[in-house]
Scaffold this motif. Sequence first.
Motif, PDB file in Angstrom:
ATOM      1  N   ARG A 309       0.838  -1.206   0.000  1.00 14.01           N
ATOM      2  CA  ARG A 309       0.000   0.000   0.000  1.00 14.01           C
ATOM      3  C   ARG A 309       0.871   1.253   0.000  1.00 14.01           C
ATOM      4  NH1 ARG A 309      -5.754  -0.383   2.273  1.00 14.01           N
ATOM      5  NH2 ARG A 309      -6.262  -2.588   2.064  1.00 14.01           N
ATOM      6  N   LYS A 310       0.422   2.251  -0.687  1.00 21.05           N
ATOM      7  CA  LYS A 310       1.178   3.489  -0.797  1.00 21.05           C
ATOM      8  C   LYS A 310       1.437   4.109   0.573  1.00 21.05           C
ATOM      9  CE  LYS A 310       0.968   8.148  -2.775  1.00 21.05           C
ATOM     10  NZ  LYS A 310       0.136   9.146  -3.497  1.00 21.05           N
ATOM     11  N   ASP A 311       2.687   4.485   0.799  1.00 19.37           N
ATOM     12  CA  ASP A 311       3.119   5.207   2.001  1.00 19.37           C
ATOM     13  C   ASP A 311       2.997   4.382   3.281  1.00 19.37           C
ATOM     14  OD1 ASP A 311       3.867   7.465   0.621  1.00 19.37           O
ATOM     15  OD2 ASP A 311       1.921   8.455   0.842  1.00 19.37           O
ATOM     16  N   VAL A 312       2.931   3.061   3.160  1.00 18.26           N
ATOM     17  CA  VAL A 312       2.905   2.197   4.348  1.00 18.26           C
ATOM     18  C   VAL A 312       4.176   1.362   4.371  1.00 18.26           C
ATOM     19  CG1 VAL A 312       1.753   0.304   5.535  1.00 18.26           C
ATOM     20  CG2 VAL A 312       0.385   2.078   4.423  1.00 18.26           C
ATOM     21  N   SER A 324       6.458 -11.786  16.898  1.00 15.10           N
ATOM     22  CA  SER A 324       5.707 -11.728  18.150  1.00 15.10           C
ATOM     23  C   SER A 324       4.285 -11.284  17.875  1.00 15.10           C
ATOM     24  CB  SER A 324       6.381 -10.762  19.125  1.00 15.10           C
ATOM     25  OG  SER A 324       6.162  -9.409  18.736  1.00 15.10           O
ATOM     26  N   ALA A 325       3.555 -11.025  18.948  1.00 14.12           N
ATOM     27  CA  ALA A 325       2.165 -10.577  18.820  1.00 14.12           C
ATOM     28  C   ALA A 325       2.062  -9.080  18.596  1.00 14.12           C
ATOM     29  CB  ALA A 325       1.378 -10.976  20.064  1.00 14.12           C
ATOM     30  N   LEU A 326       3.195  -8.382  18.569  1.00 12.02           N
ATOM     31  CA  LEU A 326       3.225  -6.949  18.304  1.00 12.02           C
ATOM     32  C   LEU A 326       3.599  -6.720  16.842  1.00 12.02           C
ATOM     33  CD1 LEU A 326       5.100  -5.648  21.478  1.00 12.02           C
ATOM     34  CD2 LEU A 326       2.631  -5.646  21.057  1.00 12.02           C
ATOM     35  N   ALA A 327       2.722  -6.071  16.098  1.00 13.20           N
ATOM     36  CA  ALA A 327       2.948  -5.825  14.671  1.00 13.20           C
ATOM     37  C   ALA A 327       2.858  -4.331  14.406  1.00 13.20           C
ATOM     38  CB  ALA A 327       1.916  -6.576  13.833  1.00 13.20           C
ATOM     39  N   SER A 328       3.935  -3.764  13.862  1.00 15.06           N
ATOM     40  CA  SER A 328       3.996  -2.306  13.682  1.00 15.06           C
ATOM     41  C   SER A 328       4.202  -1.916  12.232  1.00 15.06           C
ATOM     42  CB  SER A 328       5.130  -1.709  14.519  1.00 15.06           C
ATOM     43  OG  SER A 328       4.891  -1.908  15.891  1.00 15.06           O
ATOM     44  N   ILE A 329       3.568  -0.806  11.861  1.00 18.38           N
ATOM     45  CA  ILE A 329       3.771  -0.203  10.547  1.00 18.38           C
ATOM     46  C   ILE A 329       4.041   1.291  10.742  1.00 18.38           C
ATOM     47  CG2 ILE A 329       2.276  -1.869   9.393  1.00 18.38           C
ATOM     48  CD1 ILE A 329       0.125   0.357   9.271  1.00 18.38           C
ATOM     49  N   ALA A 330       4.569   1.928   9.704  1.00 18.07           N
ATOM     50  CA  ALA A 330       4.814   3.371   9.737  1.00 18.07           C
ATOM     51  C   ALA A 330       4.134   4.016   8.533  1.00 18.07           C
ATOM     52  CB  ALA A 330       6.305   3.666   9.716  1.00 18.07           C
ATOM     53  N   ILE A 331       3.557   5.196   8.782  1.00 21.51           N
ATOM     54  CA  ILE A 331       2.971   6.000   7.715  1.00 21.51           C
ATOM     55  C   ILE A 331       3.436   7.442   7.907  1.00 21.51           C
ATOM     56  CG2 ILE A 331       0.943   4.504   7.476  1.00 21.51           C
ATOM     57  CD1 ILE A 331      -0.641   6.563   9.063  1.00 21.51           C
ATOM     58  N   PRO A 332       3.488   8.227   6.869  1.00 22.75           N
ATOM     59  CA  PRO A 332       3.917   9.624   7.018  1.00 22.75           C
ATOM     60  C   PRO A 332       3.001  10.398   7.965  1.00 22.75           C
ATOM     61  CG  PRO A 332       4.014   8.971   4.716  1.00 22.75           C
ATOM     62  CD  PRO A 332       3.296   7.879   5.435  1.00 22.75           C
ATOM     63  N   ALA A 333       3.613  11.237   8.785  1.00 20.07           N
ATOM     64  CA  ALA A 333       2.844  12.026   9.759  1.00 20.07           C
ATOM     65  C   ALA A 333       1.881  12.997   9.090  1.00 20.07           C
ATOM     66  CB  ALA A 333       3.803  12.782  10.682  1.00 20.07           C
ATOM     67  N   ARG A 334       2.132  13.324   7.839  1.00 22.96           N
ATOM     68  CA  ARG A 334       1.278  14.317   7.169  1.00 22.96           C
ATOM     69  C   ARG A 334      -0.166  13.848   7.028  1.00 22.96           C
ATOM     70  NH1 ARG A 334       4.419  12.122   2.977  1.00 22.96           N
ATOM     71  NH2 ARG A 334       3.223  11.123   1.296  1.00 22.96           N
ATOM     72  N   TYR A 335      -0.413  12.568   7.164  1.00 27.47           N
ATOM     73  CA  TYR A 335      -1.790  12.079   7.074  1.00 27.47           C
ATOM     74  C   TYR A 335      -2.587  12.400   8.336  1.00 27.47           C
ATOM     75  CZ  TYR A 335      -0.655   9.559   2.792  1.00 27.47           C
ATOM     76  OH  TYR A 335      -0.288   9.234   1.508  1.00 27.47           O
ATOM     77  N   LEU A 356       6.189  16.146  12.851  1.00 28.24           N
ATOM     78  CA  LEU A 356       6.548  16.956  11.690  1.00 28.24           C
ATOM     79  C   LEU A 356       6.114  16.220  10.433  1.00 28.24           C
ATOM     80  CD1 LEU A 356      10.160  18.070  12.753  1.00 28.24           C
ATOM     81  CD2 LEU A 356       8.053  19.439  12.874  1.00 28.24           C
ATOM     82  N   PRO A 357       5.762  16.938   9.369  1.00 34.36           N
ATOM     83  CA  PRO A 357       5.262  16.282   8.152  1.00 34.36           C
ATOM     84  C   PRO A 357       6.206  15.231   7.595  1.00 34.36           C
ATOM     85  CG  PRO A 357       4.866  18.637   8.043  1.00 34.36           C
ATOM     86  CD  PRO A 357       5.728  18.415   9.253  1.00 34.36           C
ATOM     87  N   GLU A 358       7.517  15.453   7.736  1.00 34.88           N
ATOM     88  CA  GLU A 358       8.473  14.499   7.166  1.00 34.88           C
ATOM     89  C   GLU A 358       8.734  13.310   8.082  1.00 34.88           C
ATOM     90  OE1 GLU A 358      10.884  17.819   9.181  1.00 34.88           O
ATOM     91  OE2 GLU A 358       9.032  17.601   7.996  1.00 34.88           O
ATOM     92  N   GLN A 359       8.178  13.350   9.293  1.00 36.56           N
ATOM     93  CA  GLN A 359       8.354  12.242  10.218  1.00 36.56           C
ATOM     94  C   GLN A 359       7.320  11.153   9.965  1.00 36.56           C
ATOM     95  OE1 GLN A 359       8.083  14.274  14.019  1.00 36.56           O
ATOM     96  NE2 GLN A 359      10.320  14.315  14.220  1.00 36.56           N
TER      97      GLN A 359
END
Length: 388
Positions: A309-312, A324-335, A356-359
């Motif tokens: 998926r875009k930006d994921v 483990s049972a912990l599953a993490s993803i990152a998306i741009p803060a601008r959303y 910040l938007p770039e984070q």
Amino acid sequence: MDKFLEQRALCPVFKKYAYLLTGSTGPIPTYVYEGVKDYMDRRLTEGGDAVFRGEGTFTMIARVREVFGQMLGCSGSDIAFGPNSSAMFCIFTQGLPFEKGDNIVTSRDTFISMAYALDMLRREGLEVRYVESRNGVVPTQAILDACDGRTRAVALCHVESSTGYRHDLAAIGAFCREHGIWLAVDAVHSVGVLPVNVEEMKVDFLCGSDYKWMMNFCGVGYAYVSPALRAVLKQRGAGWLSVKQLFATGLFEADLADGASRYEMGYPFAPGIFTMGEVASRYLALGKRDVEEYVLSLAQYFYDSVRGRKDVSILSEYGRGHDSALASIAIPARYGVTEKKLLEKGVAVTVHEGHLPEQDTVIRASCHYVNTREDIDRLVGALGELMG
């Protein structure tokens, strides 16, 4: 599986949310609420040592020790209860014998409670060696390479809360046992959903808490302390629960109990121990390996649902043995995705916001055996709506 759906039906929070917040605070089953309420009602109306459905307090605690022994792969006499995992970990750090110039090895990703406790030892002359991670991975060999002839202990979170990375305790434990190094483990994010056997893994000390994967109200921590470690730990504190003869008020020297109960100071949060024992008993009945397979399949389903998926970006897909049972993803803060916005869409999940938007904003889904794929679908759907 039907047996997991039966347990889910006992958690009212799912009527309101797709609850994926257990890594922070777990859902409460009705039998836990009713167990605590029943005790409190009896204390209110009857006073005294209110019984737990036919059991006196200390009979109940002894039984729950045995249940925890089954869950952790040890004798019930090796189990101690206390107020929380941080306090229980300090049994190890406050009693560990060392000389200035000795060292202890841990991970840079370790939870702050462990880091703070180790820092107190650093102030007394113990070197704390932090092994760095790369993309969330802390190589087992890097931990072993950080050890030397003056390493007194390796201290690790079995599952790192910040990354979801699971350490290979069996390999680390075998190395430590061979080299005379103590292995101390914080198992807050594994016990209750991932199998742990302290004897097979050669763990010397392990602690955890009640209010996450053990689905309890706050107020109870637990620890496994091996007989070998008990023989060398310094113990500077004792209370009326620490000794062999309870209620022997005429004694003025502490004849410490042989088992791990020697680390228990005073009257515990008894209803919490009772209900935590109920959760542990149900976990054992569900089957350790079945629970592990199920929660890991949910985490994998989450990864597969967002892959491409875009930006994921997927942050915590480490492969079998380290997952483990912990599953993490990152998306741009601008959303602008926040816990509050997701909660408004009926999804409870951990969100670490970028400011910040770039984070990046990090979203952590905690997959319990009371969760389903439908919970994951609701999270992914809500993210899709917020990201446009």
